[in-house]
Design an enzyme around this catalytic site. Structure first.
Site, short mmCIF file in Angstrom:
data_model
loop_
_atom_site.label_atom_id
_atom_site.label_comp_id
_atom_site.label_asym_id
_atom_site.label_seq_id
_atom_site.Cartn_x
_atom_site.Cartn_y
_atom_site.Cartn_z
N SER A 279 35.95 36.22 51.43
CA SER A 279 35.37 35.11 50.68
C SER A 279 35.60 33.81 51.42
O SER A 279 36.58 33.66 52.17
CB SER A 279 36.00 35.03 49.29
OG SER A 279 35.63 33.84 48.62
N TYR B 286 43.40 34.26 44.04
CA TYR B 286 42.25 34.86 44.70
C TYR B 286 42.12 34.35 46.14
O TYR B 286 41.95 35.13 47.08
CB TYR B 286 40.98 34.55 43.91
CG TYR B 286 39.73 35.13 44.50
CD1 TYR B 286 39.46 36.49 44.38
CD2 TYR B 286 38.81 34.33 45.18
CE1 TYR B 286 38.30 37.04 44.92
CE2 TYR B 286 37.66 34.87 45.72
CZ TYR B 286 37.41 36.23 45.60
OH TYR B 286 36.27 36.77 46.14
#
Length: 262
Positions: A151, A164
């Site tokens: 990501s 995250y």
């Protein structure tokens, strides 16, 4: 184009979203696909049907990649085919805490759960499938390929939560370590998407908030668009095909220019 004809591909977290798009595109290009899910059985069968419609031989396996036994079950599905040419470590989770300054928003358990799936899971999958990936290399004289779904959060320290972002940063460095360690038999790369208009975001907010998020993304991204799963999957297929046969250890931002912060 059937340039992946005869190859065996395993895509974790492929019942919905980006994983489903990657699996279907692999099938459309000739690969046989192993679909994986942990909860969404109905959606997994729908994904499998889409792959079958494209001419692929498909197996659906329920497994949690954070569990070594789940990874072994997925490896056994590939072993029944004799080898594994393509592994996509796509399964991932988050804990939504977008105010990164609120250090009370995440617990130790939030960090550990996210880390187990997003970092340990890909490692366990490679541990379970390495011999099959090497066997494919020995048979075809072509490097097998592993693609990690990371990501922009792992590069820019942004996103749904500090936990995250931290896990995706760890996944990025693990991609580099394993690309070096597993060559020349296995290539290891990662894609780093920005916003993707999938259930991942929709489930975390109401419809109005989701539409506002899409508009905000379009305003921030240099290309003025909000990416969908097919847009990211097209970039993934570069790493999964022979077009990237001389590429390993790369982290590719696929974010419509979000990182440029227009």
């Amino acid at each position: 184009m059937a340039d992946l004809d005869g190859r065996i591909a395993l895509v974790t977290g492929s019942a919905t979203g980006l994983g489903r798009s990657i699996a279907v595109k692999l099938a459309e290009r000739g690969a046989d696909v192993i679909i994986n899910y942990s909860r969404s059985s109905k959606e997994a069968e729908e994904a499998a049907d889409l792959c079958r419609d494209a001419g692929s031989q498909v197996e659906v396996v329920k497994a949690n990649v954070a569990d070594p036994e789940g990874c072994k079950a997925l490896a056994e599905a590939a072993a029944r085919r004799g080898r594994l040419d393509i592994l996509v470590n796509n399964a991932g989770i988050t804990r939504h805490a977008r105010d990164h300054s609120d250090l009370d928003a995440l617990s130790k358990a939030d960090f550990m759960d996210t880390y187990e799936v997003n970092v340990v899971g890909p490692y366990l999958m490679l541990q379970a499938t390495k011999s099959l990936l090497v066997a494919a290399h020995e048979t075809t004289k072509r490097a097998s390929t592993v693609l990690n779904t990371s990501s922009i959060a792992g590069i820019k320290g942004i996103g749904s939560s500090v936990a995250y972002a931290a896990t995706k940063g760890a996944l990025n460095t693990m991609t580099l370590s394993l690309a070096r360690a597993l060559a020349p038999a296995i290539r290891v790369n990662a894609i780093c998407p920005g916003f993707i208009a999938t259930r991942w975001f929709k489930d975390a907010m109401d419809e109005d908030a989701f539409e506002q998020t899409v508009q905000a993304v379009e305003a921030k991204c240099a290309l003025g668009v909000a990416s969908g799963p097919d847009d990211i999957a097209d970039a993934a297929l570069f790493f999964l095909s022979d077009a990237s046969r001389h590429v390993t250890g790369e982290l590719l931002l696929v974010d419509a220019g979000m990182h440029l912060n227009r």
